[in-house]
Design a protein around this motif. Structure first.
Motif, PDB file in Angstrom:
ATOM      1  N   UNK A 137       6.007  -3.762  -9.636  1.00  0.00           N
ATOM      2  CA  UNK A 137       7.220  -3.291  -8.978  1.00  0.00           C
ATOM      3  C   UNK A 137       7.239  -2.033  -8.161  1.00  0.00           C
ATOM      4  N   UNK A 138       6.573  -0.763  -8.820  1.00  0.00           N
ATOM      5  CA  UNK A 138       6.359   0.162  -7.876  1.00  0.00           C
ATOM      6  C   UNK A 138       5.325   0.195  -6.987  1.00  0.00           C
ATOM      7  N   UNK A 139       4.363  -0.728  -6.934  1.00  0.00           N
ATOM      8  CA  UNK A 139       3.246  -1.109  -6.085  1.00  0.00           C
ATOM      9  C   UNK A 139       3.668  -1.757  -5.086  1.00  0.00           C
ATOM     10  N   UNK A 140       4.703  -2.926  -5.224  1.00  0.00           N
ATOM     11  CA  UNK A 140       4.806  -4.106  -4.075  1.00  0.00           C
ATOM     12  C   UNK A 140       6.267  -3.761  -3.542  1.00  0.00           C
ATOM     13  N   UNK A 141       7.015  -2.847  -4.112  1.00  0.00           N
ATOM     14  CA  UNK A 141       8.321  -2.713  -3.510  1.00  0.00           C
ATOM     15  C   UNK A 141       7.933  -1.585  -2.223  1.00  0.00           C
ATOM     16  N   UNK A 142       8.659  -1.832  -1.501  1.00  0.00           N
ATOM     17  CA  UNK A 142       8.516  -1.352   0.146  1.00  0.00           C
ATOM     18  C   UNK A 142       8.936   0.062   0.207  1.00  0.00           C
ATOM     19  N   UNK A 143       8.357   1.036  -0.543  1.00  0.00           N
ATOM     20  CA  UNK A 143       8.565   2.518  -0.593  1.00  0.00           C
ATOM     21  C   UNK A 143       8.186   3.001   0.766  1.00  0.00           C
ATOM     22  N   UNK A 144       9.024   3.864   1.278  1.00  0.00           N
ATOM     23  CA  UNK A 144       8.444   4.485   2.781  1.00  0.00           C
ATOM     24  C   UNK A 144       7.909   5.733   2.394  1.00  0.00           C
ATOM     25  N   UNK A 145       7.984   6.403   1.299  1.00  0.00           N
ATOM     26  CA  UNK A 145       7.353   7.801   1.144  1.00  0.00           C
ATOM     27  C   UNK A 145       5.885   7.674   0.415  1.00  0.00           C
ATOM     28  N   UNK A 146       5.614   6.654   0.062  1.00  0.00           N
ATOM     29  CA  UNK A 146       4.400   6.202  -0.363  1.00  0.00           C
ATOM     30  C   UNK A 146       3.618   5.444   0.411  1.00  0.00           C
ATOM     31  N   UNK A 147       2.402   5.678   0.813  1.00  0.00           N
ATOM     32  CA  UNK A 147       1.476   4.724   1.632  1.00  0.00           C
ATOM     33  C   UNK A 147       1.266   3.439   0.859  1.00  0.00           C
ATOM     34  N   UNK A 148       1.407   2.564   1.344  1.00  0.00           N
ATOM     35  CA  UNK A 148       1.000   1.069   0.788  1.00  0.00           C
ATOM     36  C   UNK A 148      -0.328   1.146   0.340  1.00  0.00           C
TER      37      UNK A 148
END
Length: 757
Positions: free
Chosen positions: A710-721
Motif C-alpha cells: 500500500x505504501x509503495x503502490x499508492x500514488x504519493x507525490x512526495x516520494x519518487x515512485x
C-alpha cells in the motif's frame, strides 16, 4: 590475432544490428498501439452468416447485406468448411460451416460451395461430442440446435438422426434449466449472447438490455436476429458499421475497447518491454480507470454484464500502476463460497481464476474479499495442477500449465521481474494462441491497416486474404522481448565480469564470501533493477551486499587469529567520530583493516558526488553501529535501499524536496521488520533448525507486506515512485531467497543471466 579481431568485430556488428532492430520493432509496436481504437479481431463466419440471413428491410427479395454473402463465398476453406484455418476444433468448424450453408442456401446461391460444405458436415457431424467439454464454444448448445432446425426446414441433406445431436439437445435443456426464459427476460445474463438460438422471445423485455451502440452483447449474430424480428434502427446501424468496416464479414464480438487494452498491457508487462510504451500504457489505463465501477469491468463499454476476468486483470494492472481501485467489486462475483466469471456458468475458467489469483496477491490490509478469493483460486489451481487438467473455456494458449505453476510457486511477493519475464518468454505463444468465444477467434487487424506495416514481423497473412497484426497474441512482441532480453544478458555478463574481477582483486573470498554467493547477489540486483541505464544502482546493490556479507561473516565468526581471542560484533575502535562520522581504521587485525579499507575505497568509487559520499558514509556508519546477530536482515535491507538510492542520485533530491518523513519512516520500518523475520527463518533453516511454530508469524508478515504494498503502490507525490519501488525490490528479493531452494535460485541465475534466449 586477426581472426580474433574479426570475430570481435562481427560480434560488435551483430550487437549493433540487434539494437537497431529492437528500436525499429519498438517503433512498429508504438505505431500500432497508438491506432488500437476499439480493438481488432478476425472475422467470424458464423456471425457473418447470421448477418447475411437478414432480408432487405425495404421489402425487396434480396439480402440486406449482400457484401456478407460475398465474404462467405470468398472464404470457404479447401476441405469445404469455414472456421479457424490453423487450429481444428470440431465445434468451431461445424457451427461456422452449417451457418454459412444455411445462409447460402436461403438465398439459393453458390450451390457448389453448399455441396462442399454439406460433404464436410456429413463426414464430421458425428464428432461433435469428441471435443473436450472445457473447449465447448460459448452458447454452442443453444445456437447449434436452431441451425439444425433451419437446415431441416431447407431440406438440406444432413443426418438429422445422428446420435451425437441428442447429446447437444440434452445440454441445451440443462442450460435452460439454469437460465430459463423468464430469467432471460428479467435480468441481463450470458444467454443474451445466444438469443439467435432461442425462438419465441418477448422482444419488448429483451430490448431493455440493448447496448448503447445498438447491439446485443456487442455481438452481430444476436443483433442480426433481433433486427430480423423487429427491424430496429439501432440494430441496423450497429451491423451496418461493422459490415462496412470489415468489408462484408463481421467479428463475433466488437468493440474490444476494454478487453484488448488490458491484455495488451499484461503481455507487454510480462514480456519485460512495457518501459518502452509508458505513454501508450498510461493512456490505456486512464481509459480503463474511467470505465471502472463498483461492480467491476465488462469486456467492452456499454456491455450489460461485468465479468471476473476483465475485472481481475483491470484491478491488478490499475493497482500496480498507482490507481485507486476497491476490491469490493469482487463481492459481485462471489456466491456460496465460489467466485464465478458469470452467473449461471456451466464450468469454471482456469485462466479467469488464474488472473483473479494474481490480482488477489496485490492486496492491502483489511481486504477480506481478496483473502477469500486468494484461498479459493489457490486451491482450485492447485487441484488442476495435481490432476493435469488445464484446458480452459476462454483461450487455448501455448503453456497454460507453465503459467499456473509459476503463479503458484512464485506469488507476487516472491516473483522477481526478470525471472518472470524469462519464464514467460518460453510460455507466451504469440500469434499461435487461440481464443474461444462463440467461434474460435484471434485478436488481429484487417486489410485497412496495411499502411501500418513497419517491420516484417508486424503482420501475418491469413488464408482468407486479409493482412493481420495481432495485438494480444503478437509475434512482434515476442521477438522484441527476446532481443531486448539478449541485450540485457550481454550487459549483465559484462557487469558480472567486472564484479568478479573486483571480488578477486580485493580477496573478498578470504572473508567467507564465495564466488557463487557474489553471483547470486548480483543476480538479485539485476533481476529487480534491469534497465540498461541503471547500472549504478545494480552495482551499488551488489557491492554493498557483498561487503555487508563479508563484514557480517567476519563478525559473526568473531575470530581474531592474531590474539587467539574470540568476540562477536564490531570492535569498539573500528568506529570513531572525527567530526565527519568517518569510518575509522580497524587496527586490531590486518584482515579487518583490509576489509574496512576496501569499504572506504568503495564509498569513493560508488558515490557520484561529495554529497553522495557523505550520505553513503553515514549509512554505513549507521549499519556498522547497529549491527547485531538478531537484526542483521532488517538492517542490511535498509543499507541496500539507502545505498541504491544514494548511488542513483534520488536520495539527494529527496532530502531537498518536501518529503513526508512519516511516510518514508513507515517504508523503512516495514522493510526492516519483514526482512528481519525472513532472514531469521532462513538462517535457522541453513543450520537445519526450524523456527518455533508461531501461528501468527506468517500472518504478521503478510499484513506487513500488504502495508508495504500500500505504501509503495499508492500514488504519493512526495516520494519518487522509483524510490518507493526500491523498498519493494529489496523486500521481494528477501522473500525470494527465503522461499526458494538453492537449486531453484541457481537454475534461475543460469536461465536469466547465461542461457541464450
Amino acid at each position: 590475432m586477426e581472426s580474433f579481431n574479426a570475430r570481435a568485430l562481427e560480434t560488435i556488428t551483430c550487437k549493433k544490428d540487434e539494437q537497431r532492430d529492437v528500436l525499429e520493432m519498438i517503433a512498429a509496436i508504438k505505431a500500432k498501439l497508438k491506432s488500437i481504437g476499439d480493438g481488432e479481431i478476425n472475422i467470424s463466419a458464423y456471425d457473418t452468416a447470421w448477418v447475411a440471413l437478414v432480408k432487405n428491410l425495404e421489402g425487396s427479395d434480396g439480402p440486406q447485406f449482400p457484401l456478407s454473402i460475398d465474404w462467405i463465398a470468398r472464404n470457404q476453406l479447401p476441405d469445404g468448411s469455414w472456421g479457424d484455418n490453423t487450429f481444428f476444433l470440431v465445434h468451431d468448424r461445424i457451427i461456422n460451416t452449417l451457418a454459412c450453408i444455411v445462409a447460402l442456401k436461403s438465398w439459393n446461391v453458390h450451390d457448389d460451395k453448399c455441396r462442399k460444405g454439406l460433404s464436410f458436415i456429413n463426414k464430421n457431424l458425428w464428432r461433435i461430442t469428441e471435443d473436450d467439454e472445457d473447449w465447448m464454444l460459448i452458447g454452442f448448445e443453444i445456437a447449434f440446435p436452431t441451425l439444425i432446425r433451419m437446415a431441416k426446414d431447407l431440406s438440406l441433406d444432413i443426418p438429422f438422426d445422428e446420435p451425437a445431436l441428442q447429446v447437444i439437445y440434452a445440454r441445451k435443456d440443462q442450460k435452460l434449466m439454469k437460465i430459463p426464459k423468464d430469467v432471460l427476460h428479467a435480468v441481463p445474463t450470458t444467454m443474451l449472447l445466444s438469443i439467435e438460438g432461442m425462438p419465441g422471445l418477448e422482444w419488448r423485455d429483451i430490448f431493455k438490455f440493448q447496448c448503447p451502440d445498438g447491439s446485443f452483447m456487442a455481438s452481430p449474430a444476436p443483433t442480426a436476429y433481433a433486427l430480423m424480428h423487429t427491424g430496429d434502427q439501432k440494430c441496423l446501424e450497429f451491423i451496418d458499421v461493422l459490415v462496412n468496416k470489415f468489408n462484408g464479414g463481421v467479428p463475433f464480438n466488437y468493440p474490444l475497447d476494454i478487453f484488448e487494452p488490458l491484455w495488451v498491457v499484461d503481455r507487454l508487462e510480462r514480456l519485460g518491454i512495457s518501459r518502452y510504451f509508458k505513454s501508450e500504457i498510461k493512456e490505456y489505463l486512464d481509459y480503463i480507470y474511467r470505465q471502472w465501477t463498483q461492480e467491476g469491468l465488462p469486456a467492452t463499454k456499454g456491455f450489460p454484464l461485468k465479468d471476473i476476468d476483465d475485472t481481475a486483470m483491470g484491478f491488478r494492472l490499475l493497482r500496480l500502476c498507482g490507481y485507486h481501485v476497491s476490491p469490493c467489486a469482487f463481492n459481485h462475483f462471489e456466491k456460496d463460497g465460489e467466485f464465478l466469471c458469470y452467473p449461471g456458468q456451466s464450468n469454471q475458467s482456469i485462466t479467469a481464476m488464474y488472473n483473479l489469483y494474481r490480482a488477489t496477491q496485490v492486496s492491502f490490509p483489511g481486504e477480506a474479499e481478496l483473502e477469500r478469493a486468494n484461498i479459493y483460486c489457490g486451491k482450485l489451481l492447485a487441484e488442476r495442477r495435481a490432476s493435469g487438467k488445464f484446458k480452459d473455456k476462454w483461450v487455448i494458449p501455448k503453456d497454460l500449465p507453465g503459467e499456473v505453476r509459476y503463479a503458484l510457486d512464485f506469488p507476487w511477493k516472491v516473483s522477481l521481474p526478470r525471472v518472470e519475464t524469462r519464464m514467460y518468454l518460453d510460455q507466451y505463444g504469440g500469434s499461435a494462441d487461440v481464443w474461444i468465444g462463440k467461434v474460435l477467434y484471434r485478436c488481429v487487424g484487417h486489410h485497412k491497416h496495411k499502411q501500418l506495416l513497419l517491420h516484417p514481423l508486424c503482420f501475418n497473412t491469413l488464408p482468407c486474404g486479409f493482412t493481420t497484426m495481432p495485438l494480444i497474441c503478437n509475434d512482434l512482441y515476442l521477438e522484441t522481448a527476446r532481443a531486448d532480453f539478449r541485450i540485457f544478458q550481454r550487459l549483465c555478463r559484462r557487469e558480472w565480469h567486472g564484479l568478479r574481477k573486483w571480488y578477486d582483486e580485493n580477496n573478498i573470498g578470504l572473508h567467507g564470501v564465495t564466488p557463487d554467493s557474489a553471483l547470486r547477489t548480483y543476480f538479485l540486483a539485476a533481476a529487480n533493477i534491469f534497465e540498461p541505464n541503471r547500472a549504478a544502482e545494480r552495482l551499488a546493490w551488489a557491492r554493498t551486499a557483498v561487503l555487508a556479507e563479508a563484514i557480517s561473516r567476519r563478525w559473526r565468526r568473531g575470530d581474531n587469529t592474531s590474539t587467539g581471542s574470540r568476540r562477536e560484533g564490531p570492535p569498539n575502535n573500528e568506529l570513531h567520530n572525527h567530526g565527519g562520522n568517518e569510518l575509522a581504521r580497524g587496527e586490531e587485525h590486518p584482515t579487518e583493516r583490509a576489509l574496512l579499507g576496501e569499504l572506504r575505497y568503495e564509498l569513493n568509487s560508488l558515490a557520484p558526488s561529495n554529497d553522495a559520499y557523505r550520505h553513503l558514509q553515514e549509512t554505513w556508519v549507521h549499519w556498522l553501529r547497529s549491527w547485531s546477530l538478531d537484526s542483521f536482515g532488517g538492517n542490511t535491507a535498509l543499507l541496500l535501499v539507502r545505498a541504491i538510492e544514494i548511488c542513483s542520485g534520488r536520495h539527494s533530491s529527496l532530502t531537498k524536496q518536501n518529503v513526508n518523513h512519516q511516510e518514508y519512516c513507515q517504508l523503512e520500518s516495514l522493510t526492516h521488520s519483514i526482512c528481519s523475520k525472513l532472514a531469521s527463518s532462513r538462517a535457522l533453516a541453513q543450520v537445519g533448525e526450524k523456527m518455533e511454530k508461531d501461528g501468527n508469524l506468517d500472518q504478521q508478515m503478510d499484513l506487513e507486506m500488504q502495508g508495504l504494498a500500500q505504501c509503495v503502490l499508492q500514488n504519493w507525490n512526495s516520494i519518487n515512485r522509483e524510490s518507493r519501488q526500491t523498498f519493494l525490490h529489496v523486500v521481494k528479493s528477501y522473500y525470494y531467497v527465503a522461499y526458494c531452494s538453492p537449486e531453484t535460485i541457481n537454475n534461475h541465475v543460469s536461465k536469466v543471466l547465461f542461457e541464450d534466449v
